[in-house]
Motif scaffolding. Structure first.
Motif, PDB file in Angstrom:
ATOM      1  N   THR A  64      -7.664  -2.175   5.962  1.00  0.00           N
ATOM      2  CA  THR A  64      -7.871  -1.084   5.268  1.00  0.00           C
ATOM      3  C   THR A  64      -7.852   0.019   6.505  1.00  0.00           C
ATOM      4  O   THR A  64      -8.414   1.189   6.126  1.00  0.00           O
ATOM      5  CB  THR A  64      -9.228  -1.034   4.609  1.00  0.00           C
TER       6      THR A  64
ATOM      7  N   GLU B 200      -3.201   4.741   3.133  1.00  0.00           N
ATOM      8  CA  GLU B 200      -1.653   4.473   2.421  1.00  0.00           C
ATOM      9  C   GLU B 200      -1.459   3.066   2.444  1.00  0.00           C
ATOM     10  O   GLU B 200      -1.656   2.282   3.472  1.00  0.00           O
ATOM     11  CB  GLU B 200      -0.966   5.255   2.981  1.00  0.00           C
ATOM     12  N   GLY B 201      -1.414   2.609   1.403  1.00  0.00           N
ATOM     13  CA  GLY B 201      -1.042   1.018   1.263  1.00  0.00           C
ATOM     14  C   GLY B 201      -2.244  -0.084   1.572  1.00  0.00           C
ATOM     15  O   GLY B 201      -2.009  -1.014   1.529  1.00  0.00           O
TER      16      GLY B 201
ATOM     17  N   SER C 294      -4.697  -1.247  -0.443  1.00  0.00           N
ATOM     18  CA  SER C 294      -4.773  -2.325  -1.368  1.00  0.00           C
ATOM     19  C   SER C 294      -3.570  -3.331  -1.320  1.00  0.00           C
ATOM     20  O   SER C 294      -3.704  -4.578  -1.547  1.00  0.00           O
ATOM     21  CB  SER C 294      -4.828  -1.861  -2.864  1.00  0.00           C
ATOM     22  N   ARG C 295      -2.478  -2.928  -1.169  1.00  0.00           N
ATOM     23  CA  ARG C 295      -1.222  -3.598  -1.035  1.00  0.00           C
ATOM     24  C   ARG C 295      -1.296  -4.507   0.182  1.00  0.00           C
ATOM     25  O   ARG C 295      -1.271  -6.040   0.178  1.00  0.00           O
ATOM     26  CB  ARG C 295       0.153  -2.987  -0.955  1.00  0.00           C
TER      27      ARG C 295
ATOM     28  N   ARG D  58      -0.684  -4.469  -5.529  1.00  0.00           N
ATOM     29  CA  ARG D  58       0.127  -3.512  -5.617  1.00  0.00           C
ATOM     30  C   ARG D  58      -0.268  -2.775  -7.032  1.00  0.00           C
ATOM     31  O   ARG D  58      -0.104  -1.425  -7.334  1.00  0.00           O
ATOM     32  CB  ARG D  58       1.327  -4.312  -6.086  1.00  0.00           C
TER      33      ARG D  58
ATOM     34  N   ASP E 236      -2.582  -0.112  -5.845  1.00  0.00           N
ATOM     35  CA  ASP E 236      -2.030   0.996  -5.034  1.00  0.00           C
ATOM     36  C   ASP E 236      -1.368   2.121  -6.107  1.00  0.00           C
ATOM     37  O   ASP E 236      -1.152   3.329  -5.952  1.00  0.00           O
ATOM     38  CB  ASP E 236      -0.874   0.561  -4.059  1.00  0.00           C
ATOM     39  N   ARG E 237      -0.855   1.525  -7.275  1.00  0.00           N
ATOM     40  CA  ARG E 237      -0.326   2.370  -8.194  1.00  0.00           C
ATOM     41  C   ARG E 237      -1.240   3.142  -9.137  1.00  0.00           C
ATOM     42  O   ARG E 237      -1.095   4.209  -9.574  1.00  0.00           O
ATOM     43  CB  ARG E 237       0.724   1.384  -8.952  1.00  0.00           C
TER      44      ARG E 237
END
Length: 372
Positions: free
Chosen positions: A125, A129-130, A132-133, A258, A261-262
């Protein structure tokens, strides 16, 4: 050509996850073998239960201490020490017998896991940005070690007894040194020390309830309620069943990352927690195997969600301590859950025992989203 910050973050998160994945067989194999072969380890069944709980108990008390030293020295020294400690534990489990000789090894492993777990969460973490992915993918790397070790350990136990596999587990942990030695050694910022007690927030309560239900009540209840339908006590069957749980993490944790993130991790957390509450209720009503499969899937999808939420809500120097606090609350729930199940399953009807915590879990997830 210099790598981008995102590529560096992906690489470091992957290496920390590989280090933990190679160290983890030392622990998961003991969960498989110690209850079945406790006499060969020189302990009673009751002492075996204490040994299996000791690593969580020491983390509850020692996570803050580990977090401060992890932040001070950085990922490389912390993870090198942790995987080295895991190798020592593996050799000890292969050679030592008796409660008082095995207990220090379990306490050492608890602190080692705390350091490795913090490193995977903090590096996963480190960039918003990104996150979670990235963290979902790291959960898949972590699960690779147990998926290989559990069936292999079960087969080796049938051939050579329950001790030999721990030499291999110690060797796997030593391979983790290769991943740990290329981690960054940069210290993490630490917040100013806080005095006094701090009341748990909504995310603390959700972490406690998730540990209580999914890592406590569900696991014990599956064995207790399904004991008549499960196959005999063959170690290969038990090892395979445990491996399926980690296989689910390999396949589904990246998917959960993913999704977060979305759609945003809070929204996904609420949706999956409400579905989990329904599945737990159905589990208590008697649909054991269908709801068990659903719970395993939902648990794997939820694993990558909490750390990114914590990182977003606690940016800056408080991030490592906040991640440690979530882990402590989950450990408290996971430690209390088996005791609660063992005490209440013979006395309380299963629909009530699983329905009430299920409602509380869904309520806590909604509270987490509202607190955003």
């Amino acid at each position: 050509m210099n790598a981008s910050p995102a590529a560096i973050a992906d690489r470091d998160a992957r290496n920390a996850a590989v280090a933990l994945g190679l160290a983890l067989p030392v622990d998961v194999l003991l969960y498989l073998l110690l209850p079945m072969y406790h006499d060969l380890f020189g302990v009673t069944l009751a002492q075996a239960g204490i040994l299996l709980a000791a690593n969580r108990l020491v983390r509850i008390m020692g996570y803050g201490w580990v977090a401060r030293r992890y932040a001070r020295y950085g990922d490389r020294p912390a993870c090198l020490w942790a995987v080295g400690s895991a190798a020592v534990c593996g050799v000890g489990f292969a050679t030592l017998s008796g409660f008082w000789l095995l207990l220090p090894l379990r306490l050492l492993w608890g602190l080692a896991f705390a350091a490795l777990n913090l490193s995977t969460q903090a590096l996963g973490t480190i960039l918003p940005e990104g996150a979670s992915r990235r963290y979902g993918r790291s959960r898949a790397y972590i699960a690779l070690g147990p998926v290989v070790a559990l069936p292999l350990g079960a087969v080796m136990t049938q051939l050579w007894g329950p001790r030999a596999i721990f030499f291999l587990a110690a060797g796997a942990a030593l391979l983790g040194l290769l991943a740990a030695r290329i981690l960054p050694a940069t210290p993490h910022e630490q917040p100013a020390a806080r005095r006094g007690l701090r009341l748990p927030n909504s995310l603390d309560i959700w972490s406690f309830l998730e540990g209580l239900t999914l890592d406590g009540l569900f696991i014990v209840g599956l064995s207790y309620l399904g004991k008549d339908a499960l196959p005999g006590g063959a170690v290969v069957v038990a090892g395979s069943l445990l491996a399926v749980r980690y296989l689910g993490e390999i396949v589904l944790s990246p998917v959960g990352g993913r999704m977060a993130d979305r759609a945003g991790p809070e929204r996904v957390l609420v949706a999956l927690s409400l579905l989990t509450a329904l599945a737990l209720t159905g589990f208590g009503l008697g649909w054991l195997w269908t709801c068990s499969a659903i719970i395993v899937v939902l648990r794997a999808l939820q694993l990558p969600l909490v750390a990114p939420i914590v990182a977003r809500r606690t940016p800056g120097p408080g991030r490592v301590q906040a991640l440690a606090a979530r882990a402590i609350w989950r450990d408290i729930g996971a430690g209390f859950g088996p005791m609660m199940a063992g005490l209440l399953l013979p006395l309380v009807s299963a629909p009530w025992l699983y329905g009430v915590p299920a409602v509380l879990l869904g309520w806590a997830a909604i509270a987490c989203a509202r607190a955003r």
